[in-house]
Structure formats: structure tokens, C-alpha cells
Design an enzyme around this catalytic site. Structure first.
Site, mmCIF file in Angstrom:
data_model
loop_
_atom_site.group_PDB
_atom_site.id
_atom_site.type_symbol
_atom_site.label_atom_id
_atom_site.label_comp_id
_atom_site.label_asym_id
_atom_site.label_seq_id
_atom_site.Cartn_x
_atom_site.Cartn_y
_atom_site.Cartn_z
ATOM 1 N N LEU A 221 0.856 -1.184 0.000
ATOM 2 C CA LEU A 221 0.000 0.000 0.000
ATOM 3 C C LEU A 221 0.892 1.234 0.000
ATOM 4 C CD1 LEU A 221 -2.818 -0.746 2.621
ATOM 5 C CD2 LEU A 221 -3.171 -0.160 0.222
ATOM 6 N N ASP A 222 0.544 2.253 -0.791
ATOM 7 C CA ASP A 222 1.284 3.508 -0.758
ATOM 8 C C ASP A 222 1.233 4.104 0.638
ATOM 9 O OD1 ASP A 222 1.869 3.294 -3.423
ATOM 10 O OD2 ASP A 222 0.242 4.608 -4.088
ATOM 11 N N SER A 223 2.188 4.974 0.936
ATOM 12 C CA SER A 223 2.238 5.563 2.276
ATOM 13 C C SER A 223 0.976 6.351 2.602
ATOM 14 C CB SER A 223 3.470 6.470 2.402
ATOM 15 O OG SER A 223 3.452 7.479 1.409
#
Length: 300
Positions: free
Chosen positions: A73-75
Site C-alpha cells: 500500500l502507498d504511504s
């Protein structure tokens, strides 16, 4: 997307129970840290509980405790992050081959270099011509087996380095070619221009940021992702299986973990033959998300 597996050196005598675990479980990833950062925080919490002094989950020497996550997951994104422990790390690719679900909030009229709210605005266009009916009709073009160009800012690699890292270092990066992806379900949950909320069920390798960017262009405007929550990863759902940070303990993991085939974990005796491999939810474990609006705003 590709997961990450790392290892931690630990004293055998203090971690026998932790080392006996082999399976999958889900934790809640909050907005801000990377998926790797969240995994390291989880390992640090478990090592401290096991009595390890000054644990360093980022060490990469020959190590005894293996944990990994699947489906980065992206930050800026939040939601379900599936974790494998022990031999469970070998199950990540097969167990997560199924669909994933997301709740995403996009904003019309502005495009960013990262395709989400963390980037710089690079284009602005009018959006007042877009109706809900036109939006829903356009969604049909993005359902089923389609071709999608991954975003430049991503975990994809060139010469062993992530494209996002190369861009931040000032290198020129060419876009990866379009690749086949699958969207099983795509629906418009809310349309309050410039904001809109999508419910997305997709296969592996799909980028929500690219979807929102492509939608904006298809509607003769532009758009970017404002917020994104992963609500399902493989068979693990946000409502039923994710452990919040306060429940990152050996007890809760044992109670919620799906063991590797052929084993079942018990608190007293460790792995045992298992006739039932169903996922169990940790008693009283709170989850991030409810039916009263915590998804009201919806990164891969």
C-alpha cells in the site's frame, strides 16, 4: 503487487512461541508510513513482547524470525495489509492472488505528478460539465479486462531501483508499457463535485491512482486520488480480520491467524494438525472501519 519479506535475528530461547507460528493474518495500516515501516513496527512490538532488548527489525544478516507483507500500500493509503509469518511468507503470493477491494475518493479538476494528494498539481481543468450520469457511463469503459499504464511514482523497478526513488533523485524515468489488468466491479458511491467516491474490486497489479487519472482524462478533465482505503485483500476484510496497532500482540495474532496448510496454532502447544483452516477473528479486536461513515472518504 510484489510483497516484501524481511528477517530478524532473535534469541531462540525467548521466542519459541513466536518462532512456532506459520501462517497469515491481517493488520491495519494507517496513513503515513510505508508498508515496510508498518511491518517493522509490528516486528518490533512482537520482539519486545518476547523479551528481546533493543530489537532491530531492519537488520538484514542471517536471521531466525521471518515475516513479510504482500500487496504494498502507498504511504498515503490505509487499510488491510496481510502479513505472513514463518512459512506463511511462502503463502503470500498464492493467498493474495484473488481480488482486492478499495474505497477511493477522487478530486476532479486537478492532476498531480504522483496522481494523488501527496504530489504537486501539474494541471487544472474545468469539471462543471461532468454529470453523474456521464460519470457512471464512463465507468463502463474501465470494467472487465482492460489495459492500464502504471504510474511513474510506484514500487515498480528499473535496474533494481524503484521508479519513485529514481524520480525523487532527479533521474528521467520512462513510463512502463500498458499491461493487462482486471476490474471485477466498479461503482460510483458518491458524486459531489469536485469530489467523488468509488468502490473498486480488482485483480492484482491494478493501480487505483491510474484509474482515477484515466477517468479524469476520459471525462475531458483531470483528477487525482484524495484518499484511499483497502477494504479487502485476498480473503481478509477490513471489518472482520484486521488488527489495530494496540492488538499487535502474540495472543491476538494466534487467535486471528490462518495457519499454513496442515497446522493449527494453539496458545499452549504450538502448531498441530488442523482439520479446519478457516480464518478466525481475534476476540474483541477493534477494526478500522464501520458502517457509520468511516469510509466516507476514500492508494495502491
Amino acid at each position: 503487487m510484489a510483497g516484501t519479506v524481511t528477517y530478524v535475528a532473535v534469541p531462540k530461547h525467548s521466542l519459541s512461541k513466536l518462532q512456532s507460528l506459520n501462517g497469515l493474518f491481517a493488520i491495519y495500516k494507517k496513513e503515513g508510513p510505508t508498508s515496510a515501516d508498518v511491518l517493522n513496527s509490528l516486528k518490533e512490538a512482537l520482539l519486545k513482547e518476547a523479551g528481546v532488548k533493543d530489537p532491530n527489525p531492519r537488520k538484514r544478516k542471517k536471521q531466525a524470525l521471518k515475516m513479510g507483507h504482500g500487496g504494498t500500500l502507498d504511504s498515503a493509503a490505509s487499510g488491510v495489509l496481510v502479513v505472513g509469518i514463518g512459512n506463511g511468507t511462502k503463502m503470500l503470493s498464492t493467498m493474495l492472488a484473488g481480488s482486492k477491494k478499495y474505497m477511493a475518493v477522487g478530486e476532479l479538476g486537478k492532476a498531480t505528478d504522483t496522481l494523488d494528494a501527496t504530489g504537486n498539481v501539474v494541471h487544472e481543468k474545468l469539471y462543471d460539465h461532468i454529470t453523474r450520469e456521464a460519470f457512471e457511463e464512463k465507468l463502463k469503459q474501465f470494467t472487465g479486462d482492460i489495459m492500464q499504464v502504471p504510474p511513474l511514482y510506484s514500487a515498480l523497478k528499473k535496474d533494481g531501483k524503484r521508479l519513485s526513488v529514481l524520480l525523487k533523485q532527479g533521474h528521467e524515468v520512462e513510463a512502463k508499457p500498458a499491461r493487462p489488468v482486471t476490474v471485477y466491479n466498479l461503482s460510483l458511491q458518491d458524486f459531489t463535485p469536485p469530489l467523488f467516491t468509488l468502490d473498486v474490486e480488482c485483480g492484482g497489479g491494478f493501480y487505483i491512482r491510474s484509474l482515477v487519472d484515466d477517468l479524469g482524462k476520459a471525462l475531458s478533465s483531470c483528477a487525482h486520488v484524495r484518499k484511499l482505503i483497502r477494504t479487502k485483500q485476498g480473503q481478509f476484510t477490513l471489518d472482520d480480520h484486521t488488527l489495530q496497532e494496540e492488538h499487535w500482540t502474540l495472543q491476538h495474532i494466534v487467535q486471528s491467524m490462518q495457519p499454513c496448510p496442515g497446522t493449527e496454532v494453539t496458545k499452549e502447544d504450538g502448531p498441530k494438525p488442523s482439520p479446519n483452516l478457516g480464518v478466525k477473528r481475534a476476540p474483541n479486536a477493534q477494526v478500522k472501519g464501520d458502517k457509520n461513515g468511516k469510509y466516507e472518504k476514500g492508494e495502491l
